[in-house]
Write a protein that holds these residues in place. Structure first.
Motif, PDB file in Angstrom:
ATOM      1  N   CYS A  98       0.845  -1.186   0.000  1.00  0.00           N
ATOM      2  CA  CYS A  98       0.000   0.000   0.000  1.00  0.00           C
ATOM      3  C   CYS A  98       0.882   1.238   0.000  1.00  0.00           C
ATOM      4  N   ARG A 123      -4.598   0.813  -2.367  1.00  0.00           N
ATOM      5  CA  ARG A 123      -4.607   0.733  -0.909  1.00  0.00           C
ATOM      6  C   ARG A 123      -3.765   1.865  -0.364  1.00  0.00           C
ATOM      7  N   LEU A 140     -12.750   7.043  -1.929  1.00  0.00           N
ATOM      8  CA  LEU A 140     -12.447   5.686  -2.361  1.00  0.00           C
ATOM      9  C   LEU A 140     -13.408   5.321  -3.486  1.00  0.00           C
ATOM     10  N   SER A 145     -10.779  -0.917  -3.522  1.00  0.00           N
ATOM     11  CA  SER A 145     -10.102   0.240  -2.926  1.00  0.00           C
ATOM     12  C   SER A 145     -10.265   0.194  -1.413  1.00  0.00           C
ATOM     13  N   SER A 146      -9.219   0.526  -0.695  1.00  0.00           N
ATOM     14  CA  SER A 146      -9.256   0.484   0.762  1.00  0.00           C
ATOM     15  C   SER A 146      -8.349   1.569   1.319  1.00  0.00           C
ATOM     16  N   GLY A 163     -16.821   6.864   0.617  1.00  0.00           N
ATOM     17  CA  GLY A 163     -16.554   5.544   0.071  1.00  0.00           C
ATOM     18  C   GLY A 163     -17.641   5.114  -0.893  1.00  0.00           C
ATOM     19  N   ALA A 167     -15.934  -0.389  -1.460  1.00  0.00           N
ATOM     20  CA  ALA A 167     -14.733   0.108  -0.801  1.00  0.00           C
ATOM     21  C   ALA A 167     -14.641  -0.440   0.627  1.00  0.00           C
ATOM     22  N   ARG A 168     -13.436  -0.464   1.143  1.00  0.00           N
ATOM     23  CA  ARG A 168     -13.167  -0.852   2.522  1.00  0.00           C
ATOM     24  C   ARG A 168     -12.543   0.340   3.242  1.00  0.00           C
ATOM     25  N   VAL A 169     -13.061   0.634   4.432  1.00  0.00           N
ATOM     26  CA  VAL A 169     -12.591   1.794   5.189  1.00  0.00           C
ATOM     27  C   VAL A 169     -12.317   1.365   6.622  1.00  0.00           C
ATOM     28  N   PRO A 189     -20.666  -0.355   1.157  1.00  0.00           N
ATOM     29  CA  PRO A 189     -19.239  -0.641   1.368  1.00  0.00           C
ATOM     30  C   PRO A 189     -18.975  -2.143   1.438  1.00  0.00           C
ATOM     31  N   ARG A 190     -17.765  -2.515   1.065  1.00  0.00           N
ATOM     32  CA  ARG A 190     -17.330  -3.899   1.194  1.00  0.00           C
ATOM     33  C   ARG A 190     -17.093  -4.252   2.654  1.00  0.00           C
TER      34      ARG A 190
END
Length: 502
Positions: A98, A123, A140, A145-146, A163, A167-169, A189-190
Motif C-alpha cells: 500500500c 490501498r 475511495l 479500494s481500501s 466511500g 470500498a473498505r474503510v 461498502p465492502r
C-alpha cells in the motif's frame, strides 16, 4: 497542465507528471528521483507546495515528514492519487502492499478534486496525518479500494471520508470534524471498521450509511460493518443515519450527544443500538471530574439513569497492601466518554473549566531536571544552564503555547456549536408549548370571558412582574414566546388570563 501518465521503470512505480519534464522541487520530481535510486520511501524536510500538480503514488511507496519537526510537513497539491496498474493488482495482496503517508499535512482539493483519491485496486495508509480539502478529504472509488486512517484528522472538507460501492474503510483513533456535508459517507461498502474515532461538528450527519438492498459490490462475502467506541457530537443532523439496512451493523459503546435531529436516523437497524444509552455495568469509560478538572479512568458500576455510579481512582491514596485506592461516585451521563476518547485533552463543552494552561520555559526546564518550582535556586540554575538546554526549554514553551491556542480555539468552537444547537432545540420545543393543550383546550380558552376591573375595562393580571415582561416584549418580541394573532392565552394555576395584543 496536461495530465498524461509517465511510467518510471523500477518495480511497480508509476508517477504522473505534466507534459515534458517535471519541474525540480515538485512532488512528482522528488518521487521520480527516489524511485530511480531504488528507494521505497521519501522523507520530506521542508514543505512541498505545488497546487496545480496531480501526483500518483507508486505501489509500496511511503512519504513521511521529518520526525524531528514540531509541526507536520505541508504537502500541497491538486490531488494525490493511489492507483495500481491492472496487470499488477494481483500482486498487491499483502498487508504491506500500500501507499503510505506519515506525519504529513495534506492540503488539496483544488478544482473539485479530492485531496486523496484511492482508485480501484488501490490501498492507502494515513498515519498521524492531517487532511484539509476544499472538496473531499479522502475518496475511495470502486471495488478493491481500501484506506486505513490511523490517528489522522480530516478537517473542514466538503465531504470528510467518502466511500463508493465496494470500498473498505478503517478509521482508528481518527477525527473527522467541521465538514460541509457528512463526516463519513459509505455507499454499499465492502467493509467498514470505525473504532475509537471522533466525528463532530459536521453540517449533515456524523456517519451516513447507504447499504442498498443487495450485497456489496465485489467478489466473495462482504466483511462486517463495525462501529465501536466512537464519539458522535454536535452534528447538525443525526449522529448516524442508516438507510436500507440489508446487512448487519454492529454498534457497540458509541457515545452520541448534541446532534441536531437526534442520535439515529433512517430506516435501517443497528445491532446493539439503544436510544439514550451507550454504557452498561462493567464497561470501561472516562469520567469528567469537575473539581479535578480532568478526565479520569472509570468503570461503570450502576445502571443507566439520571446519574451513573462509576468507580474511579482516588489520587494520592493507597490501600494497606500498596494497591491503588478507589471510590464510587455518581456522575451525570453527559460526563462520560469512551475509554479512548480522542478529545480527552479538552474539557466538555458544558464545563466551566478551560484547557490546560501553557507553561513557561522555566517550568519546562525544571520538569526536565526533576526540580520543583519552589526551589530557591531554580531561577539561578536556569540562567546558568547551557544555551542549548535553555533553547530546548524555550522550544518546549513555544510548542506548549501553540497547543494551548489550538485547544482554546477548539473548545470555543465546540461551545459555539453547542449553543447554536441548543438554541435550535429550544426553539423547536417552544413551538410545541403554544396555548392550552389540543384544540379543545384552545376553544375553552377562547370561550372564557376576560377578567374585567372597575368600569368594565379589561384588566391585565400579573402585577409589576407582568408589566416588566410586557415592557421587555416591546423591544424584544421574541422573548418569552410569540403566539401571534390579536390575542393569546396563557394557562397558569388553573385559570385562563386574556391579554390584549400590544
Amino acid at each position: 497542465m496536461a495530465e498524461s501518465p509517465v511510467p518510471v521503470e523500477n518495480g511497480d512505480a508509476v508517477s504522473e507528471a505534466g507534459a515534458g519534464e517535471a519541474p525540480l522541487g515538485t512532488l512528482t520530481a522528488l518521487i521520480r528521483e527516489a524511485v530511480q535510486q531504488r528507494r521505497r520511501s521519501l522523507v520530506l524536510q521542508e514543505d512541498v507546495v505545488s497546487p496545480d500538480e496531480v501526483v500518483v503514488l507508486p505501489r509500496e511507496f511511503s512519504i513521511a515528514g521529518d520526525p524531528g519537526r514540531a509541526a507536520p510537513v505541508r504537502l500541497v497539491c491538486r490531488c494525490l492519487r493511489v492507483a495500481f496498474p491492472v496487470e499488477r493488482r494481483c500482486r498487491s495482496k499483502g498487508p504491506g502492499a500500500c501507499a503510505a503517508l506519515r506525519r504529513v499535512r495534506l492540503e488539496g482539493g483544488g478544482g473539485g478534486a479530492p485531496a486523496l483519491r484511492v482508485e480501484r485496486g488501490g490501498r492507502a495508509l494515513l498515519e498521524d496525518c492531517q487532511v484539509q480539502s476544499a472538496s473531499v478529504g479522502v475518496e475511495l472509488l470502486g471495488p478493491g479500494s481500501s484506506a486505513l486512517l490511523l490517528r489522522t484528522s480530516v478537517v473542514a472538507a466538503e465531504e470528510g471520508v467518502l466511500g463508493r460501492a465496494g470500498a473498505r474503510v478503517v478509521l482508528r483513533q481518527s477525527r473527522v470534524t467541521e465538514c460541509g456535508a457528512d463526516g463519513l459517507s459509505l455507499e454499499a461498502p465492502r467493509g467498514a471498521w470505525v473504532l475509537d474515532s471522533y466525528l463532530a461538528g459536521n453540517v449533515c450527519n456524523g456517519v451516513l450509511l447507504i447499504l442498498g438492498q443487495g450485497q456489496a459490490a465485489g467478489r466473495g462475502r462482504p466483511a462486517p460493518l463495525v462501529f465501536c467506541g466512537n464519539s458522535l457530537q454536535q452534528n447538525s443532523q443525526y449522529g448516524v443515519c442508516l438507510e436500507q439496512g440489508g446487512r448487519q451493523v454492529r454498534w457497540c459503546r458509541n457515545f452520541s450527544e448534541g446532534n441536531g435531529l437526534g442520535e439515529k436516523g433512517g430506516s435501517g437497524a443497528l445491532d446493539g443500538f439503544e436510544e439514550g444509552r451507550w454504557l452498561g455495568p462493567g464497561d470501561e469509560c472516562l469520567a469528567w471530574m469537575e473539581k479535578r478538572a480532568a478526565w479520569v479512568k472509570a468503570v461503570a458500576c450502576g445502571e443507566w439513569g439520571a446519574s451513573v455510579r462509576v468507580r474511579v481512582e482516588r489520587p494520592g491514596k493507597r490501600r494497606a497492601d500498596g494497591s491503588q485506592a478507589h471510590e464510587e461516585v455518581d456522575v451525570p451521563p453527559q460526563a462520560l466518554r469512551p475509554p479512548r476518547y480522542t478529545e480527552a485533552h479538552l474539557p466538555p463543552a458544558w464545563s466551566k473549566r478551560g484547557p490546560r494552561r501553557a507553561r513557561s520555559a522555566l517550568e519546562h526546564f525544571l520538569e526536565a531536571q526533576g526540580l520543583s518550582k519552589g526551589d530557591p535556586e531554580a531561577r539561578a540554575r536556569f540562567e546558568a544552564a547551557e544555551e542549548a538546554t535553555r533553547e530546548a526549554a524555550r522550544e518546549a514553551q513555544r510548542r506548549d503555547r501553540a497547543r494551548f491556542d489550538a485547544d482554546a480555539s477548539a473548545i470555543s468552537r465546540a461551545r459555539s456549536r453547542e449553543a447554536a444547537l441548543a438554541k435550535v432545540r429550544g426553539g423547536a420545543a417552544a413551538t410545541q408549548r403554544v396555548g392550552p393543550a389540543g384544540p379543545a383546550g384552545q376553544a375553552e380558552a377562547a370561550a372564557a370571558p376576560p377578567r374585567r376591573g372597575p368600569g368594565g375595562v379589561v384588566r391585565r393580571c400579573g402585577g409589576a412582574r407582568a408589566r416588566r415582561r410586557r415592557r421587555a416584549r416591546r423591544f424584544w418580541p421574541g422573548r418569552g414566546g410569540h403566539f401571534g394573532g390579536d390575542q393569546y392565552a396563557i394557562r397558569r394555576a388553573g385559570r385562563v388570563c386574556h391579554r390584549a395584543w400590544w
